[in-house]
Every structure is written in structure tokens, then in C-alpha cells.
Design a protein around this motif. Structure first.
Motif, PDB file in Angstrom:
ATOM      1  N   SER A   8      40.710  17.383 -17.144  1.00  0.00           N
ATOM      2  CA  SER A   8      39.719  16.342 -16.570  1.00  0.00           C
ATOM      3  C   SER A   8      38.875  17.261 -15.480  1.00  0.00           C
ATOM      4  O   SER A   8      37.856  16.778 -15.136  1.00  0.00           O
ATOM      5  CB  SER A   8      40.561  15.575 -15.700  1.00  0.00           C
ATOM      6  OG  SER A   8      41.226  14.419 -16.584  1.00  0.00           O
TER       7      SER A   8
ATOM      8  N   GLU B   3      35.695  15.193 -15.118  1.00  0.00           N
ATOM      9  CA  GLU B   3      35.725  13.561 -15.080  1.00  0.00           C
ATOM     10  C   GLU B   3      37.030  13.099 -14.076  1.00  0.00           C
ATOM     11  O   GLU B   3      37.754  13.785 -13.684  1.00  0.00           O
ATOM     12  CB  GLU B   3      36.237  13.602 -16.608  1.00  0.00           C
ATOM     13  CG  GLU B   3      35.191  13.799 -17.548  1.00  0.00           C
ATOM     14  CD  GLU B   3      35.724  13.566 -18.910  1.00  0.00           C
ATOM     15  OE1 GLU B   3      34.871  13.650 -19.773  1.00  0.00           O
ATOM     16  OE2 GLU B   3      36.943  13.262 -19.180  1.00  0.00           O
ATOM     17  N   ALA B   4      36.868  11.619 -13.975  1.00  0.00           N
ATOM     18  CA  ALA B   4      37.817  11.332 -13.035  1.00  0.00           C
ATOM     19  C   ALA B   4      39.191  11.245 -13.560  1.00  0.00           C
ATOM     20  O   ALA B   4      39.173  11.253 -14.853  1.00  0.00           O
ATOM     21  CB  ALA B   4      37.481   9.758 -12.673  1.00  0.00           C
TER      22      ALA B   4
ATOM     23  N   ASP C  41      42.644   9.932 -14.866  1.00  0.00           N
ATOM     24  CA  ASP C  41      43.201   8.613 -15.331  1.00  0.00           C
ATOM     25  C   ASP C  41      44.638   8.727 -15.812  1.00  0.00           C
ATOM     26  O   ASP C  41      44.796   9.074 -16.997  1.00  0.00           O
ATOM     27  CB  ASP C  41      42.354   8.147 -16.854  1.00  0.00           C
ATOM     28  CG  ASP C  41      42.472   6.788 -17.228  1.00  0.00           C
ATOM     29  OD1 ASP C  41      43.722   6.236 -16.859  1.00  0.00           O
ATOM     30  OD2 ASP C  41      41.750   6.280 -17.949  1.00  0.00           O
TER      31      ASP C  41
ATOM     32  N   GLY D 189      41.505  14.244  -6.867  1.00  0.00           N
ATOM     33  CA  GLY D 189      40.452  13.892  -6.319  1.00  0.00           C
ATOM     34  C   GLY D 189      40.469  12.697  -5.349  1.00  0.00           C
ATOM     35  O   GLY D 189      41.180  11.453  -5.491  1.00  0.00           O
ATOM     36  N   ASP D 190      39.597  12.533  -4.226  1.00  0.00           N
ATOM     37  CA  ASP D 190      39.590  11.199  -3.376  1.00  0.00           C
ATOM     38  C   ASP D 190      38.345  10.591  -4.048  1.00  0.00           C
ATOM     39  O   ASP D 190      37.637  10.760  -4.951  1.00  0.00           O
ATOM     40  CB  ASP D 190      39.404  11.737  -1.982  1.00  0.00           C
ATOM     41  CG  ASP D 190      38.328  12.875  -1.850  1.00  0.00           C
ATOM     42  OD1 ASP D 190      37.439  12.771  -2.359  1.00  0.00           O
ATOM     43  OD2 ASP D 190      38.445  13.660  -0.980  1.00  0.00           O
ATOM     44  N   LYS D 191      38.247   9.453  -3.126  1.00  0.00           N
ATOM     45  CA  LYS D 191      37.204   8.306  -3.740  1.00  0.00           C
ATOM     46  C   LYS D 191      35.751   8.948  -3.722  1.00  0.00           C
ATOM     47  O   LYS D 191      34.757   8.892  -4.530  1.00  0.00           O
ATOM     48  CB  LYS D 191      37.312   7.052  -2.774  1.00  0.00           C
ATOM     49  CG  LYS D 191      36.376   6.066  -3.009  1.00  0.00           C
ATOM     50  CD  LYS D 191      36.680   4.715  -2.409  1.00  0.00           C
ATOM     51  CE  LYS D 191      35.637   3.820  -2.470  1.00  0.00           C
ATOM     52  NZ  LYS D 191      35.772   2.520  -1.846  1.00  0.00           N
TER      53      LYS D 191
ATOM     54  N   GLN E  56      34.858  11.805  -3.987  1.00  0.00           N
ATOM     55  CA  GLN E  56      34.615  12.779  -5.005  1.00  0.00           C
ATOM     56  C   GLN E  56      34.707  12.306  -6.382  1.00  0.00           C
ATOM     57  O   GLN E  56      34.632  12.948  -7.552  1.00  0.00           O
ATOM     58  CB  GLN E  56      35.721  14.024  -4.953  1.00  0.00           C
ATOM     59  CG  GLN E  56      35.486  14.967  -3.675  1.00  0.00           C
ATOM     60  CD  GLN E  56      36.789  15.809  -3.637  1.00  0.00           C
ATOM     61  OE1 GLN E  56      37.674  15.585  -4.057  1.00  0.00           O
ATOM     62  NE2 GLN E  56      36.186  16.929  -2.974  1.00  0.00           N
ATOM     63  N   GLY E  57      34.698  11.028  -6.393  1.00  0.00           N
ATOM     64  CA  GLY E  57      34.866  10.089  -7.653  1.00  0.00           C
ATOM     65  C   GLY E  57      36.158  10.496  -8.554  1.00  0.00           C
ATOM     66  O   GLY E  57      36.325  10.339  -9.643  1.00  0.00           O
ATOM     67  N   HIS E  58      37.239  10.644  -7.597  1.00  0.00           N
ATOM     68  CA  HIS E  58      38.527  10.852  -8.248  1.00  0.00           C
ATOM     69  C   HIS E  58      38.613  12.159  -9.212  1.00  0.00           C
ATOM     70  O   HIS E  58      39.516  11.895 -10.196  1.00  0.00           O
ATOM     71  CB  HIS E  58      39.099   9.800  -8.798  1.00  0.00           C
ATOM     72  CG  HIS E  58      39.077   8.552  -7.814  1.00  0.00           C
ATOM     73  ND1 HIS E  58      40.095   8.592  -6.664  1.00  0.00           N
ATOM     74  CD2 HIS E  58      38.540   7.319  -7.779  1.00  0.00           C
ATOM     75  CE1 HIS E  58      39.829   7.402  -5.799  1.00  0.00           C
ATOM     76  NE2 HIS E  58      39.122   6.586  -6.591  1.00  0.00           N
ATOM     77  N   VAL E  59      37.713  13.080  -8.986  1.00  0.00           N
ATOM     78  CA  VAL E  59      37.682  14.275 -10.077  1.00  0.00           C
ATOM     79  C   VAL E  59      38.676  15.134  -9.232  1.00  0.00           C
ATOM     80  O   VAL E  59      38.552  15.528  -8.256  1.00  0.00           O
ATOM     81  CB  VAL E  59      36.388  14.996 -10.176  1.00  0.00           C
ATOM     82  CG1 VAL E  59      36.546  16.153 -10.926  1.00  0.00           C
ATOM     83  CG2 VAL E  59      35.352  13.869 -10.600  1.00  0.00           C
TER      84      VAL E  59
END
Length: 268
Positions: free
Chosen positions: A16, A21-22, A24, A55-57, A59-62
Motif C-alpha cells: 500500500s 494507496e490508502a 484497507d 497514515g492519518d486522515k 495523508q489520505g490514510h496512506v
């Protein structure tokens, strides 16, 4: 944590991160055929161990696969929890963490033996900045031993030094740890680039302390320089702590003034 269990999750994070990518967790659990709650717990463990950064919000949860994460995979998880969870938030290198834990044990053992044999000043003279060595006596040396024990405990709990004396001890820990990494390079246990990265990461300790002002003490010529520095307008504006000898054991803000910590301007 079993490597065979955690490694697939760590590799999924790496994929990821590489793809930007975020993360999952549900998809990871499905792919691995595992319970989503168990995978979520694994991710929290990896983050707490400083192997990944979830990843935090913003950073798009990457996620990020940290350097220590790469090392963990390379050694197939062959690293003890005492090293893995030693300052994981500020030291992104498993070799550096191991060297620091070793340094803390070595210095404490050496200092303890010196105190037992009535030779505490021999170790204390090596610890303190050269400008202050002549001001040391047996009482202050024993106080520094207590500060050494306190610091090793605080670092084990991922807490910053509680006073300037503990920060001075920390500088010695970095010296010992760096020397150990150099020795490992010479013996072939570490490549030159591995040793260099680990030594660079040792300075993460100052990130925990939130500054490296203690290093100024090692550039002074005499104790009076600390008093002069305290009157410097720039130092006052930057909020630097009192570096005079009589303030070395004064607790920093938020630290309870118990044990070896002192109130006010009590001398050594």
C-alpha cells in the motif's frame, strides 16, 4: 508476536505504501483469510513497534513502511521486544535501538560498580562536560549515578529526561552506542551504510527531548559560561533551561520534584 503471522500484514502495508494507496484493513484480512479485528490489532502492534506509520486522515490514510520495518522483515522478526519497543517513535533503526539498550546497561553496570568501590567520580568525570569536571565531588557523582538509573528507566518507558543531569547522561549513552556501532562495522556485523544510518538515528533521542541544548555545555570552557549563556537574550527568548551546575538536578516542567530532583537553586 509470531513472525509468520505478522509478516504478511507488514508486507501488505508495504504494498500500500509503495503504491501510495490508502490502507484497507478489511481487504487485507480478506486476502489473508483472517479475522478483521485480529488484523487491526496486528496493525496497531506494528505501529506501536515503530515498524510502520499508519497514515492519518490528512495523508489520505496512506501508510509508511519505516526503515525499521524493512529491517524487521530482513531478519525475519529475529529481534526481542526489549529492542523493538525501545524508543520506537524516535529511533527508526533496529541496530540503533539495540545499541542504546546495550549502552544503558553498560553504563549503569559500570557506574554501579564504581559507586560500590568508592570510585563514583571516575565515571562521573567522563560523563560531565569537561568545563565542569573539576567541580565534581563524590556527592555529585553519586547524584549522577542516580540520574543514570532514573534516565534508563524513563527511556524504557519512552519518556524524556527529567532534568539536565539526565540529559548529560544521555550524551554519554549516545557516545557508548555510537562506539558499539563502529565496533560492529569493524567486525563485519554491520555494513558501513548500516552503521552510518544507525548512528544518524541515535540523534532521534534529542527529538524525544525536544531539543539538543545540552550539547552547548560540552562547548563551554568553564562553569561561568553557563551563567553567561543564561543571560543571553537569544537564549532567554528561546526558553533554554538554566544550565548552571546548581540547576542540573532541577526537574523540568511536569516532572515531580522527588528523589534526586531538587527545587530551587540547591547546590550539588
Amino acid at each position: 508476536m509470531e513472525f509468520a503471522t505478522i509478516a504478511p500484514v507488514l508486507r501488505a502495508v508495504a504494498m500500500s505504501a509503495a503504491a501510495g494507496e490508502a490502507l484497507d484493513p478489511l481487504a487485507i484480512a480478506t486476502e489473508l483469510g483472517r479475522n478483521p479485528d485480529a488484523v487491526a490489532e496486528d496493525l496497531r502492534w506494528l505501529d506501536a513497534a515503530g515498524l510502520i506509520h499508519l497514515g492519518d486522515k490528512e495523508q489520505g490514510h496512506v501508510p509508511l513502511l519505516l526503515h525499521a520495518g524493512h529491517q524487521y522483515l530482513a531478519v525475519r522478526g529475529n529481534v526481542g521486544d526489549d529492542v523493538l519497543f525501545y524508543l520506537p517513535a524516535v529511533i527508526d533503526d533496529l541496530h540503533a535501538r539495540a545499541a542504546l539498550t546495550s549502552a544503558a546497561t553498560e553504563l549503569t553496570d559500570e557506574f554501579r560498580e564504581a559507586v560500590t568501590n568508592g570510585q563514583a567520580t571516575s565515571v562521573a568525570h567522563r560523563l560531565v562536560p569537561p568545563a565542569f569536571a573539576h567541580a565534581l565531588d563524590e556527592s555529585l557523582a553519586i547524584d549522577l549515578f542516580v540520574a543514570t538509573v532514573a534516565l534508563t528507566c524513563r527511556l524504557g518507558l519512552q519518556e524524556a529526561a527529567g532534568c539536565l543531569a539526565e540529559e548529560i547522561v544521555a550524551v554519554e549513552l549516545l557516545t557508548i552506542a555510537s562506539a558499539e556501532l563502529d565496533a560492529h562495522e569493524v567486525s563485519g556485523l554491520l555494513r558501513a551504510d548500516e552503521a552510518e544510518h544507525a548512528k544518524d538515528e541515535l540523534r532521534g533521542l534529542f527529538e524525544l527531548f525536544e531539543d539538543d541544548d545540552v550539547l552547548d555545555l560540552f562547548e563551554m570552557s568553564e562553569p561561568a559560561d553557563a551563567a553567561l549563556a543564561g543571560h543571553d537574550p537569544v537564549s532567554q527568548q528561546m526558553g533554554k533551561v538554566d544550565q548552571r551546575l546548581e540547576a542540573w538536578f532541577r526537574p523540568f516542567g511536569g516532572v515531580s520534584p522527588t528523589g534526586h530532583y531538587r527545587r530551587g537553586d540547591v547546590g550539588g
